[in-house]
Design an enzyme around this catalytic site. Structure first.
Site, PDB file in Angstrom:
ATOM      1  N   ASP A  93      -3.782 -17.869   0.543  1.00  7.98           N
ATOM      2  CA  ASP A  93      -4.909 -18.558  -0.379  1.00  7.98           C
ATOM      3  C   ASP A  93      -5.664 -19.472   0.475  1.00  7.98           C
ATOM      4  OD1 ASP A  93      -2.480 -19.749  -0.406  1.00  7.98           O
ATOM      5  OD2 ASP A  93      -2.777 -20.689  -2.335  1.00  7.98           O
ATOM      6  N   TYR A 126       0.707  -1.287   0.135  1.00 12.37           N
ATOM      7  CA  TYR A 126      -0.124   0.031  -0.078  1.00 12.37           C
ATOM      8  C   TYR A 126       0.826   1.264   0.032  1.00 12.37           C
ATOM      9  CZ  TYR A 126      -4.908  -1.473   0.756  1.00 12.37           C
ATOM     10  OH  TYR A 126      -6.188  -2.061   0.424  1.00 12.37           O
ATOM     11  N   ASP A 159      -6.800  -6.639   3.796  1.00 12.66           N
ATOM     12  CA  ASP A 159      -7.770  -5.952   3.065  1.00 12.66           C
ATOM     13  C   ASP A 159      -8.627  -7.049   2.635  1.00 12.66           C
ATOM     14  OD1 ASP A 159      -9.227  -3.740   1.822  1.00 12.66           O
ATOM     15  OD2 ASP A 159      -8.165  -4.387  -0.107  1.00 12.66           O
ATOM     16  N   ASP A 182     -12.560  -8.431   4.421  1.00  7.72           N
ATOM     17  CA  ASP A 182     -14.023  -8.178   3.671  1.00  7.72           C
ATOM     18  C   ASP A 182     -14.620  -9.491   3.572  1.00  7.72           C
ATOM     19  OD1 ASP A 182     -13.780  -5.563   2.868  1.00  7.72           O
ATOM     20  OD2 ASP A 182     -14.099  -5.923   0.885  1.00  7.72           O
ATOM     21  N   LYS A 209       2.374 -15.399   2.704  1.00  9.50           N
ATOM     22  CA  LYS A 209       2.414 -15.984   1.524  1.00  9.50           C
ATOM     23  C   LYS A 209       4.013 -16.421   1.388  1.00  9.50           C
ATOM     24  CE  LYS A 209       1.081 -17.777  -2.582  1.00  9.50           C
ATOM     25  NZ  LYS A 209       0.020 -18.764  -2.816  1.00  9.50           N
TER      26      LYS A 209
HETATM   27  C1  IPM Z   1     -10.560  -0.652   3.524  1.00  5.63           C
HETATM   28  C2  IPM Z   1     -10.758  -0.161   2.073  1.00  5.63           C
HETATM   29  C3  IPM Z   1      -9.676   0.790   1.944  1.00  5.63           C
HETATM   30  C4  IPM Z   1      -8.496  -0.130   1.796  1.00  5.63           C
HETATM   31  C5  IPM Z   1      -9.806   1.571   0.577  1.00  5.63           C
HETATM   32  C6  IPM Z   1     -10.924   2.564   0.758  1.00  5.63           C
HETATM   33  C7  IPM Z   1      -8.530   2.386   0.557  1.00  5.63           C
HETATM   34  O1  IPM Z   1     -11.054  -1.055   1.254  1.00  5.63           O
HETATM   35  O2  IPM Z   1     -10.436   0.083   4.587  1.00  5.63           O
HETATM   36  O3  IPM Z   1     -10.607  -1.891   3.497  1.00  5.63           O
HETATM   37  O4  IPM Z   1      -8.026  -0.696   0.985  1.00  5.63           O
HETATM   38  O5  IPM Z   1      -7.603  -0.120   2.723  1.00  5.63           O
HETATM   39 MG    MG Z   2     -11.038  -3.006   1.852  1.00  3.61          MG
END
Ligand code: IPM
Ligand code: MG
Length: 359
Positions: free
Chosen positions: A224, A137, A248, A252, A192
């Site tokens: 993975d 990042y 990240d 999710d 990884k």
């Molecule tokens: C998160 C989001 C952010 C990230 C984006 C909006 C930059 O996806 O907070 O997970 O990738 O960290």
């Molecule tokens: Mg995210």
């Protein structure tokens, strides 16, 4: 002592969910000074930058930041440095918010909201700890250049740099072990290492840090496989610690296991206890301004704020139990609505939480 809190509502549903969270904070009768500032696309429209200097200064001068959400399609064509996402990345970097805590909890009342079978997810309670200020990042160099050698010499190429310094790995590993000590004492480090040098180094350092935490059971998993295990047998996990990009993606995925991303808060902490607290979901511009968004993730983020940055765990408990009461009473916003429950709007959900707090 007055606690200074910066409120940054942002874009899309940000302002309406934030309004409810602020009502909840104010109802607690604490000594809080709450200041609001624009961020994201809203700030770009107003001041020409997604993270204006005044907004950053306010955040830095506060004990904690309550953040709504940023982003809208209408800003997608802007140059990268002016896109709303730069606000959250800038706050993370400038405030040194290296530890991101993302709980994924399945509320029993919402078990059927998950797309997985109830027997796989019931009782799910995972904490993902994502390193937030390093990795690909922020790694330099990055950009687009003309390749000088190799198979693609002479062609343009995009490149980013994955890197982690030893001290960065040590401090996030510590957060992982200490969090595990407060829970079920199991820590899974995700990397990884079969392919990446950065990951092999990460794993070696985590193993070294583990010597200080003999009471925590440490395991390692390739990313993975972790993605697979999260949908196959998610309850095997207690605390997961991982780098920025893997975190990240996995956070999710873990949020979705619960079926109700509208319920999940998050905390991003620096080494002096300052924190930024935000819902795990995005700005959902498609439903903005319609009083249908779920404010509970933001309300629960306010609870995390009280617990982690203000040292007020009893007040955090109050909010969390008010949310549980509201769910038990059958109130649901559209995202978690099902038969035999009562559908309410954003503001009505706020009302219900306030009532549960008082009662
Ligand atoms: C998160 C989001 C952010 C990230 C984006 C909006 C930059 O996806 O907070 O997970 O990738 O960290
Ligand atoms: Mg995210």
């Amino acid at each position: 002592m007055t606690h200074k809190i910066a409120v940054l509502p942002g874009d899309g549903i940000g302002p309406e969910i934030m309004e409810q969270a602020v009502r909840v904070l104010k109802a607690l009768d604490l000594d809080l000074s709450i200041d609001e500032a624009p961020v994201g696309g809203a700030a770009y429209d107003l001041k020409g930058h997604p993270l204006p200097p005044e907004t950053l200064a306010l955040a830095q001068a506060s004990s904690a930041v309550l953040f709504g959400a940023v982003g809208d399609w209408k800003y997608d064509k802007l140059p990268r440095e002016h896109r709303p996402e730069q606000a959250i990345l800038g706050l993370r970097r400038q405030m040194g918010l290296f530890a991101n805590l993302r709980p994924a909890i399945l509320y029993p009342e919402l078990a059927s909201a998950s797309s997985l079978k109830p027997e796989i997810v019931s009782g799910l309670d995972i904490l993902i700890i994502r390193e937030l200020t390093g990795d690909i990042y922020f790694g330099q160099p990055r950009g687009v250049r003309t390749a000088v050698d190799g198979q693609f010499a002479g062609e343009r190429e995009g490149y980013d740099t994955m890197r982690y310094a030893e001290s960065e790995i040590r401090r996030i590993a510590k957060v992982g072990f200490e969090s595990a000590q407060k829970r079920n004492r199991k820590l899974c480090s995700v990397d990884k290492a079969n392919v990446l040098e950065t990951s092999q180094f990460w794993r070696d350092i985590v193993i070294d840090v583990a010597k200080e935490y003999p009471d925590v059971e440490l395991s390692h998993m390739y990313v993975d496989n972790a993605a697979m295990q999260l949908v196959k047998a998610p309850r095997q996990f207690d605390v997961i610690v991982t780098g920025n990009i893997f975190g990240d993606i996995l956070s999710d995925e873990a949020a979705m296991l619960t079926g109700s991303i509208g319920m999940l808060p998050s905390a991003s902490l620096n080494s002096s206890g300052q924190g930024l607290y935000e819902p795990s979901h995005g700005s959902a511009p498609d439903i903005a301004g319609r009083n249908i968004a779920n404010p509970l993730a933001t309300i629960l983020s306010a609870a995390m704020l009280l617990r982690y940055s203000l040292g007020l765990p009893a007040q955090a408990d109050r909010i969390e139990s008010a949310v549980r009461k509201v769910l038990a009473a059958g109130y649901r916003t559209a995202d978690i609505f099902e038969e035999n429950t009562e559908k309410v709007g954003t503001a009505q959900m706020g009302d219900a939480v306030l009532k549960a707090l008082a009662g």
